[in-house]
Design a protein around this motif. Structure first.
Motif, mmCIF file in Angstrom:
data_model
loop_
_atom_site.group_PDB
_atom_site.id
_atom_site.type_symbol
_atom_site.label_atom_id
_atom_site.label_comp_id
_atom_site.label_asym_id
_atom_site.label_seq_id
_atom_site.Cartn_x
_atom_site.Cartn_y
_atom_site.Cartn_z
ATOM 1 N N GLU A 187 120.983 116.687 168.357
ATOM 2 C CA GLU A 187 119.866 115.744 168.525
ATOM 3 C C GLU A 187 120.370 114.299 168.561
ATOM 4 O O GLU A 187 119.925 113.492 169.384
ATOM 5 N N GLN A 188 121.305 113.967 167.689
ATOM 6 C CA GLN A 188 121.823 112.594 167.654
ATOM 7 C C GLN A 188 122.577 112.246 168.932
ATOM 8 O O GLN A 188 122.534 111.104 169.399
ATOM 9 N N LYS A 189 123.252 113.240 169.501
ATOM 10 C CA LYS A 189 124.049 112.973 170.702
ATOM 11 C C LYS A 189 123.207 112.938 171.972
ATOM 12 O O LYS A 189 123.458 112.126 172.865
ATOM 13 N N HIS A 190 122.200 113.817 172.054
ATOM 14 C CA HIS A 190 121.462 113.957 173.314
ATOM 15 C C HIS A 190 119.967 113.655 173.197
ATOM 16 O O HIS A 190 119.298 113.451 174.214
ATOM 17 N N GLY A 191 119.432 113.726 171.977
ATOM 18 C CA GLY A 191 118.002 113.484 171.798
ATOM 19 C C GLY A 191 117.134 114.634 172.239
ATOM 20 O O GLY A 191 115.904 114.548 172.242
ATOM 21 N N LEU A 221 112.283 119.648 167.299
ATOM 22 C CA LEU A 221 112.859 118.882 168.403
ATOM 23 C C LEU A 221 112.245 119.304 169.731
ATOM 24 O O LEU A 221 111.862 118.454 170.555
ATOM 25 N N LYS A 248 121.175 118.729 164.100
ATOM 26 C CA LYS A 248 121.142 117.267 163.968
ATOM 27 C C LYS A 248 122.227 116.622 164.833
ATOM 28 O O LYS A 248 122.012 115.583 165.476
ATOM 29 N N THR A 249 123.409 117.240 164.864
ATOM 30 C CA THR A 249 124.512 116.731 165.697
ATOM 31 C C THR A 249 124.101 116.658 167.160
ATOM 32 O O THR A 249 124.335 115.653 167.843
ATOM 33 N N SER A 262 122.673 120.945 160.111
ATOM 34 C CA SER A 262 123.708 119.986 160.483
ATOM 35 C C SER A 262 124.047 120.079 161.970
ATOM 36 O O SER A 262 124.203 119.056 162.656
#
Length: 273
Positions: A71-75, A121, A68-69, A65
């Motif tokens: 990755e979703q915010k910064h990639g 990632l 993922k947080t 989790s």
């Protein structure tokens, strides 16, 4: 402070206090976008040094989790610092098996599982750096710290192997081993009790007092922060780094050059055994 899109994204496990917090504050001041973790961030409601996320290294869902947080915010995620760890002391004969398993879950399996979670990632972005915070205690078997020494030694050896597996993906991995630093690790450590009438009562009692004194007299955690920053700046990091007082680092050299029994005698004298 530089916080543009070129700032590196850093994740530090166990970032709410001690060495992890010092590293996070230092890197945030250098312009890095820092995420620290805590099992209970709500306990640190006035924490504003950098962002604290909920993460328990013993819980794979919690790890997934958090990653993922980010990755979703910064990639992307540029640097993972596996800092979360737990101390443990006691005569090995008297430490409950569940406490040994719990310690390895935090100090060894935790870093492995967090690393596994970030690798896809890092591989996708074609770069990354993983820094495992181990311990100078991982270079030698210390009396009444057998479990701690073993968990940190296991992580050191795993890093040696794993970094070779990651090289083709342009992902670097390294160890940074601190000596004694002035942190609250002694308070959070599992202490097997000194049992009245135990065959270890006197010797363990003396050793425990000595260990706590070493932490209380330890170095400023900012020295670790500067060392970690230097590692991040190095495009070709070494396999091992040691950060601590001269004698702590020199003890590793002595172990390499002295006969085993001579070195053992030195340790026993040091711990008054």
């Amino acid at each position: 402070m530089n916080t543009d899109q070129n700032s590196k994204i850093v994740l530090i496990t166990g970032g709410s206090s001690g060495i992890g917090k010092s590293i996070g504050v230092f890197l945030a001041n250098k312009g890095y976008i820092v995420y620290g973790t805590s099992r209970n961030p709500s306990r640190f409601s006035d924490f504003n040094s950098f962002t604290l996320l909920q993460l328990d290294v013993a819980d794979k869902n919690s790890i997934a989790s958090t990653v993922k947080t980010i990755e979703q915010k910064h990639g992307r995620l540029d640097v993972l610092i596996n800092n979360a760890g737990a101390g443990i002391t006691g005569p090995l004969e008297e430490i409950p098996e569940e406490e040994i398993i719990k310690n390895f879950t935090t100090n060894y399996f935790g870093p492995i599982n967090v690393t596994k979670a970030v690798l896809p990632l890092m591989r996708k972005q074609g770069s990354g750096l993983i820094i495992n915070i181990t311990s100078i205690a991982g270079y030698m078997g210390l009396p009444y710290r057998a479990v701690y020494s073993a968990s940190k030694a296991a992580l050191e050896m795993t890093t040696e192997a794993w970094r070779m597996e990651l090289k083709s993906f342009n992902i670097n991995m390294t160890n940074v081993a601190p000596g004694d630093f002035a942190t609250n690790i002694a308070a959070g450590r599992y202490h097997a009790p000194v049992i009245e009438g135990s065959p270890y009562e006197k010797s363990y009692g003396k050793s425990l007092q000595l260990m706590d004194e070493h932490v209380d007299e330890g170095m400023d955690p900012d020295k670790m922060a500067k060392a970690v920053y230097g590692v991040i700046l190095n495009t070709k990091p070494k396999v091992h780094y040691k950060v601590g007082a001269f004698m702590q680092k020199f003890s590793i050299v002595l172990k390499r050059i002295l006969p085993d029994k001579v070195y053992e005698k030195l340790l026993m004298n040091h711990y008054k055994l």
